[in-house]
Design a protein around this motif. Sequence first.
Motif, PDB file in Angstrom:
ATOM      1  N   PRO A   1       0.820  -1.199   0.000  1.00  0.00           N
ATOM      2  CA  PRO A   1       0.000   0.000   0.000  1.00  0.00           C
ATOM      3  C   PRO A   1       0.860   1.258   0.000  1.00  0.00           C
ATOM      4  CG  PRO A   1      -0.483  -1.372   1.914  1.00  0.00           C
ATOM      5  CD  PRO A   1       0.714  -1.939   1.263  1.00  0.00           C
TER       6      PRO A   1
ATOM      7  N   LYS B   1      -5.726  11.424  -6.567  1.00  0.00           N
ATOM      8  CA  LYS B   1      -6.491  10.889  -5.448  1.00  0.00           C
ATOM      9  C   LYS B   1      -5.566  10.483  -4.315  1.00  0.00           C
ATOM     10  CE  LYS B   1      -9.037   8.004  -8.021  1.00  0.00           C
ATOM     11  NZ  LYS B   1     -10.043   6.975  -8.321  1.00  0.00           N
TER      12      LYS B   1
ATOM     13  N   LEU C   1      -7.640  17.749   2.278  1.00  0.00           N
ATOM     14  CA  LEU C   1      -8.412  16.925   3.194  1.00  0.00           C
ATOM     15  C   LEU C   1      -8.004  17.193   4.639  1.00  0.00           C
ATOM     16  CD1 LEU C   1     -10.593  14.880   3.086  1.00  0.00           C
ATOM     17  CD2 LEU C   1      -8.910  13.090   2.818  1.00  0.00           C
TER      18      LEU C   1
ATOM     19  N   TRP D   1     -13.831  16.325  -7.119  1.00  0.00           N
ATOM     20  CA  TRP D   1     -14.631  15.636  -8.118  1.00  0.00           C
ATOM     21  C   TRP D   1     -14.620  16.387  -9.435  1.00  0.00           C
ATOM     22  CZ3 TRP D   1     -18.765  16.341 -11.309  1.00  0.00           C
ATOM     23  CH2 TRP D   1     -19.288  15.169 -11.867  1.00  0.00           C
TER      24      TRP D   1
ATOM     25  N   LEU E   1     -11.224  15.868 -11.095  1.00  0.00           N
ATOM     26  CA  LEU E   1     -11.001  14.522 -11.600  1.00  0.00           C
ATOM     27  C   LEU E   1     -11.959  14.165 -12.719  1.00  0.00           C
ATOM     28  CD1 LEU E   1     -10.237  12.575  -8.343  1.00  0.00           C
ATOM     29  CD2 LEU E   1      -8.677  13.396 -10.073  1.00  0.00           C
TER      30      LEU E   1
ATOM     31  N   ILE F   1     -28.991   5.793 -13.074  1.00  0.00           N
ATOM     32  CA  ILE F   1     -28.609   5.750 -11.671  1.00  0.00           C
ATOM     33  C   ILE F   1     -27.268   5.043 -11.522  1.00  0.00           C
ATOM     34  CG2 ILE F   1     -29.186   4.779  -9.421  1.00  0.00           C
ATOM     35  CD1 ILE F   1     -32.050   5.267  -9.957  1.00  0.00           C
TER      36      ILE F   1
ATOM     37  N   GLU G   1     -19.793   7.365 -11.661  1.00  0.00           N
ATOM     38  CA  GLU G   1     -19.044   8.595 -11.905  1.00  0.00           C
ATOM     39  C   GLU G   1     -18.787   9.362 -10.624  1.00  0.00           C
ATOM     40  OE1 GLU G   1     -17.447   9.528 -14.418  1.00  0.00           O
ATOM     41  OE2 GLU G   1     -18.165   7.936 -15.712  1.00  0.00           O
TER      42      GLU G   1
ATOM     43  N   ARG H   1     -16.245   7.090  -8.175  1.00  0.00           N
ATOM     44  CA  ARG H   1     -14.940   6.762  -8.711  1.00  0.00           C
ATOM     45  C   ARG H   1     -14.019   7.965  -8.657  1.00  0.00           C
ATOM     46  NH1 ARG H   1     -14.392   4.124 -14.566  1.00  0.00           N
ATOM     47  NH2 ARG H   1     -15.586   5.991 -15.084  1.00  0.00           N
ATOM     48  N   ASN H   2     -14.601   9.167  -8.676  1.00  0.00           N
ATOM     49  CA  ASN H   2     -13.790  10.370  -8.777  1.00  0.00           C
ATOM     50  C   ASN H   2     -13.629  11.101  -7.459  1.00  0.00           C
ATOM     51  OD1 ASN H   2     -13.090  10.340 -11.557  1.00  0.00           O
ATOM     52  ND2 ASN H   2     -15.216  10.806 -12.027  1.00  0.00           N
ATOM     53  N   ILE H   3     -13.870  10.399  -6.374  1.00  0.00           N
ATOM     54  CA  ILE H   3     -13.600  10.981  -5.061  1.00  0.00           C
ATOM     55  C   ILE H   3     -12.595  10.072  -4.367  1.00  0.00           C
ATOM     56  CG2 ILE H   3     -14.580  11.633  -2.849  1.00  0.00           C
ATOM     57  CD1 ILE H   3     -17.181  12.124  -4.162  1.00  0.00           C
ATOM     58  N   PRO H   4     -11.507  10.633  -3.815  1.00  0.00           N
ATOM     59  CA  PRO H   4     -10.485   9.781  -3.203  1.00  0.00           C
ATOM     60  C   PRO H   4     -11.060   8.897  -2.118  1.00  0.00           C
ATOM     61  CG  PRO H   4      -9.720  12.052  -3.367  1.00  0.00           C
ATOM     62  CD  PRO H   4     -11.154  12.060  -3.747  1.00  0.00           C
TER      63      PRO H   4
ATOM     64  N   LEU I   1      -9.837   7.887   0.667  1.00  0.00           N
ATOM     65  CA  LEU I   1      -9.638   8.359   2.026  1.00  0.00           C
ATOM     66  C   LEU I   1     -10.731   9.348   2.403  1.00  0.00           C
ATOM     67  CD1 LEU I   1      -7.995   8.286   4.542  1.00  0.00           C
ATOM     68  CD2 LEU I   1      -6.469  10.004   3.600  1.00  0.00           C
TER      69      LEU I   1
ATOM     70  N   TYR J   1     -16.592   2.193  -2.830  1.00  0.00           N
ATOM     71  CA  TYR J   1     -15.577   2.648  -3.768  1.00  0.00           C
ATOM     72  C   TYR J   1     -15.170   1.555  -4.737  1.00  0.00           C
ATOM     73  CZ  TYR J   1     -11.087   4.627  -5.287  1.00  0.00           C
ATOM     74  OH  TYR J   1     -10.034   5.107  -6.022  1.00  0.00           O
TER      75      TYR J   1
ATOM     76  N   TYR K   1     -15.339   0.026  -9.547  1.00  0.00           N
ATOM     77  CA  TYR K   1     -14.407  -0.613 -10.474  1.00  0.00           C
ATOM     78  C   TYR K   1     -14.880  -2.002 -10.874  1.00  0.00           C
ATOM     79  CZ  TYR K   1     -11.271   3.220  -9.388  1.00  0.00           C
ATOM     80  OH  TYR K   1     -10.722   4.464  -9.248  1.00  0.00           O
TER      81      TYR K   1
ATOM     82  N   ARG L   1     -14.556 -14.649 -18.229  1.00  0.00           N
ATOM     83  CA  ARG L   1     -13.137 -14.821 -18.530  1.00  0.00           C
ATOM     84  C   ARG L   1     -12.447 -13.468 -18.665  1.00  0.00           C
ATOM     85  NH1 ARG L   1     -15.029 -19.575 -20.556  1.00  0.00           N
ATOM     86  NH2 ARG L   1     -13.562 -21.307 -20.636  1.00  0.00           N
TER      87      ARG L   1
ATOM     88  N   LYS M   1      -5.203  -3.439  -0.099  1.00  0.00           N
ATOM     89  CA  LYS M   1      -4.192  -2.420   0.154  1.00  0.00           C
ATOM     90  C   LYS M   1      -4.829  -1.156   0.710  1.00  0.00           C
ATOM     91  CE  LYS M   1      -2.219  -2.745  -3.961  1.00  0.00           C
ATOM     92  NZ  LYS M   1      -1.303  -2.336  -5.052  1.00  0.00           N
TER      93      LYS M   1
END
Lengths: 365, 387, 259
Positions: free
Chosen positions: A206, A301, A315, A343, A346, B119, B125, B128-131, B133, B265, B269, B310, B325
């Motif tokens: 990580p 990010k 942050l 947002w 990104l 939705i 969208e 995915r685009n916000i960290p 953390l 989050y 993906y 596959r 991770k």
Amino acid sequence: MAIYSLKETKQPPQSQTKAIAWLKNNLFSSSLNIALTFIALYIIYLLLPPILNWTIFDANFDLTADNQSCGREGACWAFIDSNLKMFIYGFYPQEELWRVNTMFGIVVALVAFGALIKKSQYRAHYIIGSFLIYPIVAFVLLYGGLGLEIVETDKWGGLTLTVVVAAVGIVASFPLGILFALGRQSKMRVVKFISVVYIEFIRGVPLITILFMASVVLPLFFSAGMDFDKLLRALIGITLFQTAYIAEVIRGGLQAIPRGQYEAADAVGLSFVQKTVLIILPQALKISIPNIVGSFIALFKDTTLLLIIGLFDMLAIVGAATSNSNWLGRETEGYVFVAMVVWVILYSMSRYSKRLEVRFSTEHK
Amino acid sequence: MLTKLKSLLYNNEIRAILFQVLAVAVIAYFAYQAFDNMMLNIEQRGIRSGFGFLSDEAGFAVNDNFFLEYSPASTNLQAFYVGIVNTLVVAITGIFFASVLGLIIGISRLSSNYLIRKIATVYIEIFRNIPILLQILFWYSIALSAFPSPKNSINFFDTVFLNSRGLYLPKPIIESGFYFVLASLVVGIIAYIFVKKHSDKKHDETGIVTNTIPHFLGLVVLLPIVVYLFFGVQLDYPALKGFNFRGGVDLSIEFFALAFALSIYTATYIAEAIRSGIESVDNGQKEAASAMGLTQTQSLRLVVLPQALRVAIPPIINQYLNLTKNSSLAAAVGYTELVTIFSGTVLNVVGQAIEIIILTMLVYLTISLVISLILNIFNKKMQIKGK
Amino acid sequence: MSELINKEKIGEKGCCDIIEISGLNKWYGDFHALKSIDLKVKEGEIIVVCGPSGSGKSTLIRCVNFLEKFQEGSIVVDGTELTDDVKKIRQVRSEVSMVFQHFNLFPHLSIIDNLTLAPIWVHHETKQEAREKALQLLDRVGIKDQAYKYPNQLSGGQQQRVAIARALCTSPKIMLFDEPTSALDPEMISEVLDVMVELAKEGITMICVTHEMGFAKKVADRIIFMDEGQVIEENKPDSFFNKPESDRLKLFLDQILSQ
């Protein structure tokens, strides 16, 4: 044997108006679809009103309010407004803010100028020149020296810090990533081994452990005298991390190049360096650009992790702003604000990346 | 003689070897310098070397603990183990929910229903685009402020309680017949496997299809429930004593927030991987399948999904690794997984940064390696022959 | 080899209409793709459909097994009218088989599994029966020793022959061919056409969309020329090629035959 009379071209049968037909096809075409539509409407009903209420309708837009008068039913945007400078500049001294603004202004000017001279033959020179000179200029502006007062890196923070770290990260990791990508493709066993070990090692752990390592372990490797700037340690960690990921992206590009290109370059008699720099890399990089932008998005990010090692990216500023006794308990407003800013940045980057993808896929016909 | 030397120098192979020798020498030199300095610095700061610290007493309490025995009197090594287990628990929880959510959203992205499709797209969208953390911190702050205090916990049938400290579930008391329930579950699963095999054989031989879902429900779901009711398994119920709950299993709010954020989050993906897997199946395949007379379900099961999976599974497994991770960000909310406990607390107490960070990294590297191996085996088995 | 096609199902040529298309109109959005098509096909007939690209030939035959929906008109296949009714669609599809331009073999299944899929799951045959029939059909198209290989290990011509065998495995009454040789390298076209010629002699109803005029001359009972979404002219091969009546057909034949 038959010959047929010519038929006329007609308009399709329209039993309903266009709008109703659309509704019927997209929302109500089958019993399953009808059920789904109602589920979707219910989900929207559950989620949208509370969110809109909190952010807009019940929120307090009075920018002169303080923590008490703001109330708790909705967002208190005065919190953001009164801390806006901190969100953008961190703890940078008030009198020197013009330096940060200048630094950003130069970037905008450089990009705009670059777009203007798109067709010029000096474009490559311009880009390389900017990449070499601007960092020095930016560093002097931000840090000081040459007559400007020194502003230590622990005062840097907010959006400025995020952008600086992301930019340094991508610029520093790029050439290194290329080296490791080439190294991994190399026929020289030792070079390949070192590259593979490096890349797989970094990708297997990580980022936070790499940052810890850079923060805590790195200073130990150097003679006791040297005092390592905290930000510098973080930058080294981020660069090491990003290098491995960029290397994999570029390696993908290298592998996408047909064998014929390597062979043609060899046949013409180019040396390894010439072949790589003039033929292979330009093509590999061009193919990889969408993925490179994707990697940059991920890096952006990842800058939020600076919070954990005690640096004040946007942050972390939320925490700093809410620990001020004037604004206790306003974390949610802070997070929502930072989320919105990040947002927008990104999302724009990923849209740009998609446009690039489309442009490159049509070019390659 | 000189010309021979010169020609040697221009020989490609010799050059390669020379280059590599040089590279190794340079790296070795710097490594030696670094190592030397390191030893010096360590001595100067009075930090110990070696792994002896692992048998020292830890001296701190741990917020979350599953399965293992731990107290402040336990050793650092035991703290290390607790950290690993906690990492795995939150990772597996996150992986499970991320997969379920990702599957639903991935399929929704391809729905013919406009609203559902929109939705799903908006969801992807946004998250995915916000960290990650930021998402973790956000959900944590929401949970802390929105969930009620223990006194006013959200109450499900007096057995499950949700409040701002965590989620409290009843815990089966092992001695009281719980093993019978577990055994019946195993028996049920094995029995179902036999039923399925028999039904498949019958289909091969006579062409008759038997629906085995009732058998599944009866053997794997109903049977353990019946045994449970029969034996009257005892549960340790959580009960409010003083300011907090005692008894049962408690999942801390930190664990909750972390698992929740990770799931939301990573699901984005996974959804994209599933969508591109299904889209990668050529349209002609679906046409040929339906032209043959296969139903939608049959076409999905026999033609589309085998090909879609596959393509989708390697990136999905990669996301599982990413989720694991990302669980290291627990430090931000105080969930005591490996990095927080070991590279955090223990490191602060003991100070032996190098050994500790190396150990931590080794754990993650091992997990990565295992997942890579699984992926390789999967790819080899599933490879479409001839491609 | 002819035992494989159930002789009872096939009547004498010219007995009954197995496909009746009347007033077929289809639109893609506002684009009028098929304009009022009327067509009757007798059992056992071999029909070739040709015409310039975009004329709607593929669209027409894809309507016959409902891969394309149509907005006006009717299609009746072996007594079953094609509507939105799922049961009727499945009924029609169990009697009609299609061979595609890009083969559409299932790459994750072996050749023999490709063939036995529909017999097992749609026609409820036993695995044993399905396999035996599949092996016989593979033998017939000349691919028997590749039965346990996978589609991507075969050449284009071999794959298309497998596709034909797969289409035959369900004992269809009607076979639709959608430009079966258009995606093949030239040297493989004849091996596929040979199989199709053999099939034509067996008495199965065939509708082929193709540019292979040699094939049409050899086996077609009727050739249909389409342009801009409508049927312009149809005739027996002899008259079709030697005495074209409409101007458009004359133009088309000039272009095609001058190659």
